[in-house]
Design a protein around this motif. Structure first.
Motif, PDB file in Angstrom:
ATOM      1  N   SER A 129     -30.483 -73.665  63.188  1.00  0.00           N
ATOM      2  CA  SER A 129     -29.997 -73.394  64.500  1.00  0.00           C
ATOM      3  C   SER A 129     -28.625 -74.342  64.649  1.00  0.00           C
ATOM      4  CB  SER A 129     -30.931 -72.968  65.553  1.00  0.00           C
ATOM      5  OG  SER A 129     -31.170 -74.577  65.859  1.00  0.00           O
ATOM      6  N   SER A 130     -27.881 -73.696  65.390  1.00  0.00           N
ATOM      7  CA  SER A 130     -26.602 -74.574  65.623  1.00  0.00           C
ATOM      8  C   SER A 130     -26.087 -74.297  67.013  1.00  0.00           C
ATOM      9  CB  SER A 130     -25.405 -74.482  64.638  1.00  0.00           C
ATOM     10  OG  SER A 130     -24.050 -74.946  64.897  1.00  0.00           O
ATOM     11  N   VAL A 131     -25.743 -75.365  67.967  1.00  0.00           N
ATOM     12  CA  VAL A 131     -24.915 -75.087  69.033  1.00  0.00           C
ATOM     13  C   VAL A 131     -23.720 -76.098  68.999  1.00  0.00           C
ATOM     14  CG1 VAL A 131     -27.066 -74.689  70.408  1.00  0.00           C
ATOM     15  CG2 VAL A 131     -26.503 -76.963  70.043  1.00  0.00           C
ATOM     16  N   ASN A 132     -23.224 -76.289  67.709  1.00  0.00           N
ATOM     17  CA  ASN A 132     -22.127 -77.048  67.699  1.00  0.00           C
ATOM     18  C   ASN A 132     -20.775 -76.442  67.977  1.00  0.00           C
ATOM     19  OD1 ASN A 132     -23.531 -79.099  66.573  1.00  0.00           O
ATOM     20  ND2 ASN A 132     -23.424 -78.353  64.703  1.00  0.00           N
ATOM     21  N   ASN A 133     -20.797 -74.967  68.151  1.00  0.00           N
ATOM     22  CA  ASN A 133     -19.440 -74.130  68.631  1.00  0.00           C
ATOM     23  C   ASN A 133     -19.428 -73.842  70.203  1.00  0.00           C
ATOM     24  OD1 ASN A 133     -18.173 -73.855  65.789  1.00  0.00           O
ATOM     25  ND2 ASN A 133     -20.470 -73.192  65.353  1.00  0.00           N
ATOM     26  N   PRO A 134     -18.658 -74.376  70.805  1.00  0.00           N
ATOM     27  CA  PRO A 134     -18.952 -73.797  72.165  1.00  0.00           C
ATOM     28  C   PRO A 134     -18.900 -72.291  72.577  1.00  0.00           C
ATOM     29  CG  PRO A 134     -17.149 -75.728  71.932  1.00  0.00           C
ATOM     30  CD  PRO A 134     -17.681 -75.123  70.663  1.00  0.00           C
ATOM     31  N   GLY A 135     -19.752 -72.092  73.299  1.00  0.00           N
ATOM     32  CA  GLY A 135     -19.961 -70.492  73.773  1.00  0.00           C
ATOM     33  C   GLY A 135     -20.781 -69.792  72.924  1.00  0.00           C
ATOM     34  N   PHE A 136     -21.286 -70.409  71.877  1.00  0.00           N
ATOM     35  CA  PHE A 136     -22.191 -69.784  70.886  1.00  0.00           C
ATOM     36  C   PHE A 136     -23.348 -70.491  70.709  1.00  0.00           C
ATOM     37  CE2 PHE A 136     -17.955 -68.076  69.968  1.00  0.00           C
ATOM     38  CZ  PHE A 136     -18.299 -66.869  69.310  1.00  0.00           C
ATOM     39  N   VAL A 137     -24.591 -69.722  70.488  1.00  0.00           N
ATOM     40  CA  VAL A 137     -25.590 -70.285  69.665  1.00  0.00           C
ATOM     41  C   VAL A 137     -25.929 -69.584  68.377  1.00  0.00           C
ATOM     42  CG1 VAL A 137     -28.232 -70.372  70.116  1.00  0.00           C
ATOM     43  CG2 VAL A 137     -26.742 -70.670  71.791  1.00  0.00           C
ATOM     44  N   LEU A 154     -35.913 -65.671  48.934  1.00  0.00           N
ATOM     45  CA  LEU A 154     -35.288 -65.355  50.324  1.00  0.00           C
ATOM     46  C   LEU A 154     -33.845 -65.163  50.568  1.00  0.00           C
ATOM     47  CD1 LEU A 154     -38.075 -67.649  52.099  1.00  0.00           C
ATOM     48  CD2 LEU A 154     -37.842 -65.248  52.494  1.00  0.00           C
ATOM     49  N   GLU A 155     -33.224 -64.290  51.110  1.00  0.00           N
ATOM     50  CA  GLU A 155     -32.031 -64.271  51.568  1.00  0.00           C
ATOM     51  C   GLU A 155     -31.803 -65.374  52.486  1.00  0.00           C
ATOM     52  OE1 GLU A 155     -29.121 -63.137  50.015  1.00  0.00           O
ATOM     53  OE2 GLU A 155     -29.513 -61.145  49.414  1.00  0.00           O
ATOM     54  N   THR A 156     -30.328 -65.560  52.677  1.00  0.00           N
ATOM     55  CA  THR A 156     -30.096 -66.434  54.098  1.00  0.00           C
ATOM     56  C   THR A 156     -29.337 -65.787  54.697  1.00  0.00           C
ATOM     57  OG1 THR A 156     -30.688 -68.565  52.950  1.00  0.00           O
ATOM     58  CG2 THR A 156     -29.257 -68.723  54.982  1.00  0.00           C
ATOM     59  N   LYS A 157     -29.142 -65.374  55.990  1.00  0.00           N
ATOM     60  CA  LYS A 157     -28.417 -64.698  57.140  1.00  0.00           C
ATOM     61  C   LYS A 157     -27.996 -65.372  58.308  1.00  0.00           C
ATOM     62  CE  LYS A 157     -29.528 -60.264  57.755  1.00  0.00           C
ATOM     63  NZ  LYS A 157     -30.345 -59.222  58.158  1.00  0.00           N
ATOM     64  N   SER A 158     -26.641 -65.536  58.490  1.00  0.00           N
ATOM     65  CA  SER A 158     -26.318 -66.285  59.609  1.00  0.00           C
ATOM     66  C   SER A 158     -25.775 -65.189  60.598  1.00  0.00           C
ATOM     67  CB  SER A 158     -24.723 -66.949  59.243  1.00  0.00           C
ATOM     68  OG  SER A 158     -24.761 -67.897  58.175  1.00  0.00           O
ATOM     69  N   VAL A 159     -26.322 -65.614  61.879  1.00  0.00           N
ATOM     70  CA  VAL A 159     -26.342 -64.774  63.023  1.00  0.00           C
ATOM     71  C   VAL A 159     -25.417 -65.703  64.190  1.00  0.00           C
ATOM     72  CG1 VAL A 159     -27.561 -63.769  64.610  1.00  0.00           C
ATOM     73  CG2 VAL A 159     -28.630 -63.484  62.342  1.00  0.00           C
ATOM     74  N   MET A 160     -24.445 -65.143  64.492  1.00  0.00           N
ATOM     75  CA  MET A 160     -23.651 -65.789  65.637  1.00  0.00           C
ATOM     76  C   MET A 160     -23.535 -65.066  66.918  1.00  0.00           C
ATOM     77  SD  MET A 160     -22.505 -66.177  62.471  1.00  0.00           S
ATOM     78  CE  MET A 160     -21.547 -64.801  61.960  1.00  0.00           C
ATOM     79  N   VAL A 161     -24.151 -65.741  67.981  1.00  0.00           N
ATOM     80  CA  VAL A 161     -24.330 -65.185  69.128  1.00  0.00           C
ATOM     81  C   VAL A 161     -23.400 -65.685  70.299  1.00  0.00           C
ATOM     82  CG1 VAL A 161     -26.318 -64.786  71.127  1.00  0.00           C
ATOM     83  CG2 VAL A 161     -26.943 -64.732  68.694  1.00  0.00           C
ATOM     84  N   GLN A 162     -22.391 -64.982  70.650  1.00  0.00           N
ATOM     85  CA  GLN A 162     -21.603 -65.544  71.650  1.00  0.00           C
ATOM     86  C   GLN A 162     -22.363 -65.074  73.183  1.00  0.00           C
ATOM     87  OE1 GLN A 162     -17.769 -63.603  71.835  1.00  0.00           O
ATOM     88  NE2 GLN A 162     -16.954 -65.429  72.623  1.00  0.00           N
TER      89      GLN A 162
END
Length: 473
Positions: free
Chosen positions: A133-141, A461-469
């Motif tokens: 997980s990442s919270v490095n981008n403001p407004g996104f988890v 296993l595949e790796t999928k990125s999910v961006m939640v604004q």
């Protein structure tokens, strides 16, 4: 001359295809013969999967994937754990089937225990599959998900078939994929036996399919099939993991435990009648101890060849006539360029595909037997004088699966370990020494990717990125 007459305890065994939870004959009734490498005599026929049969196995796996991948790791793990127990209970029968089909002595059979250990491990490893997980981008988890590919095809070799069947399928299944395994036409019986255990465990139909046949038919279909997501081939840009051949060097320095080096390097090239991808088929000995090493090595290379079903046999035949003839050709090539210090005599057995352990010395580095994988009990022993010289010789190959160094000097050992171009380096040990928690694979033409308890799950296993604004408050 002796004549081998085999008398297996098991008089009948499974030879059909296992597709969608059922045993079936080939759709066209086709079969291929299986002959004993110890006697040369045909003893059974095995179903030959057609293109239609292979397509049916893939279709069954594809249909079973949604429900299987939706299970929790604990639920999937229960099936694997039960299969491991049944494989352990079937040790004697699996050993006998291997002896019958490819000549592996029952006295040395251990693959059932390794397979059961792998199944036990992976049955409890599913909860290790975690994203980030990442919270490095403001407004996104943001997060990553690890998800199974779908249908995995495994095309396994004949030299240690049970080990490969389980080491490929167990992590793939635990990751949530469904599987189609094609066994080798040289050694299909243990795979078919495992299919009976899969049925007994009660795997959902289509999750675990096992077919037998030849590469140009069923193997080709699997490797090109558009619904297979992990295999070896073109078509839909499949993910590929390959464990291939080797021409493994062992390097013997004068300060080593010489008796230990002799026994272990001898075992490496004799193990499974030399039919091991990581066998140390090239041995480099320091010039100051070369004569002593060679004398001890030849004295140690005493084998008891014969019927692989007998408990006192420690050296079986080659897997079939093709392997036997290929090894004989390499031996004849070796005789033209190097001195043979051991071997060459005719087999004491009238029938079967037995090759006596063979040792060449002072072989030119550019000779065919130094460059190509022989896959038999044939070893070349050469001398060296300096570290740089032996590193250059050891690395002068297209293979890079395993290398070994024998020395009591830890600094020398670590220098060599860093310089040798191999996926595994044994220090004061050699192949087949390997451990499940270490990654296994090769440099150069010896493979693609790494396998092992800490590596294999990720391969499936595949790796999928999910961006939640997030909404503004």
């Amino acid at each position: 001359m002796s004549t081998i007459t085999q008398n297996p305890k098991s008089k009948s065994f499974e030879t059909r295809l296992f597709v969608n939870g059922k045993f079936v004959e080939a759709s066209d009734g086709g079969k291929f013969p299986l002959s004993s490498p110890a006697t040369g005599e045909k003893f059974t026929e095995v179903s030959e999967a057609t293109e239609d049969d292979t397509n049916a196995a893939v279709a069954a796996a594809k249909a079973a994937f949604p429900a299987w991948s939706a299970l929790s790791p604990k639920e999937r793990g229960l099936y694997l754990k039960k299969l491991g127990v049944l494989i352990t209970e079937s040790h004697d029968e699996l050993a006998e089937l291997e002896a019958l089909s490819m000549g592996r002595p029952v006295s040395a059979y251990f693959e059932s225990r390794v397979a059961a250990n792998d199944l036990d491990h992976y049955s409890e490893a599913g909860y290790q599959v975690l994203g980030t997980s990442s919270v490095n981008n403001p407004g996104f988890v943001n997060m990553t998900l690890r998800q199974p590919y779908g249908v995995v095809a495994g095309i396994i070799p004949w030299n240690v078939p049970l080990l490969f069947l389980i080491s490929k399928s167990a992590p793939a299944l635990m990751a949530g994929n469904t599987v189609v395994i094609k066994s080798s036409e040289k050694a299909p019986l243990t795979s078919a036996k495992v299919a009976t255990l899969i049925e007994k465990v009660g795997f959902p139909p289509g999750v675990f399919n096992i077919i037998s046949g030849h590469g140009h038919i069923s193997g080709s279909v699997l490797s090109h099939h558009m619904d297979v997501r992990v295999a070896a081939a073109k078509s839909n840009l499949k993910n590929v993991f390959l464990e291939l051949g080797g021409k493994s060097p062992a390097i013997i320095f004068p300060d080593c435990n010489l008796d230990k080096a002799v026994q272990q390097t001898k075992f490496s090239i004799q193990f499974n009648s030399g039919q091991a991808c990581m066998a140390n088929s090239r041995i480099y000995v320091h010039e100051s101890i070369a004569d002593t090493f060679l004398e001890k090595f030849q004295m140690a290379f005493v084998v008891e060849s014969g019927d692989p079903l007998l408990p006192d046999t420690n050296h079986g035949p080659q897997a079939d006539e093709i392997q036997f003839n290929q090894i004989q050709r390499y031996i004849q090539e070796g005789k033209k360029v190097a001195k043979m210090s051991l071997g060459g005599e005719p087999s004491k057995h009238k029938n079967g595909y037995f090759v006596q352990p063979t040792v060449f010395v002072n072989t030119p580095e550019n000779a065919t037997i130094m460059k190509e994988e022989i896959f038999g009990p044939v070893v070349s022993i050469n001398i060296f004088s300096t570290e740089d010289e032996v590193v250059a010789k050891a690395n002068n190959t297209e293979y890079g699966l395993y290398a070994a160094v024998y020395t009591k000097d830890i600094s020398c050992a670590m220098r060599m370990a860093k310089k040798l171009e191999a996926g595994s380096v044994g220090v004061n040990c050699t192949s087949p020494t390997n451990f499940p928690d270490m990654p296994f694979g090769g440099y150069k033409a010896s493979g693609i990717g790494r396998e092992g308890w800490n590596s294999s799950l990720g391969n499936f296993l595949e790796t999928k990125s999910v961006m939640v604004q997030l909404d503004d408050e």
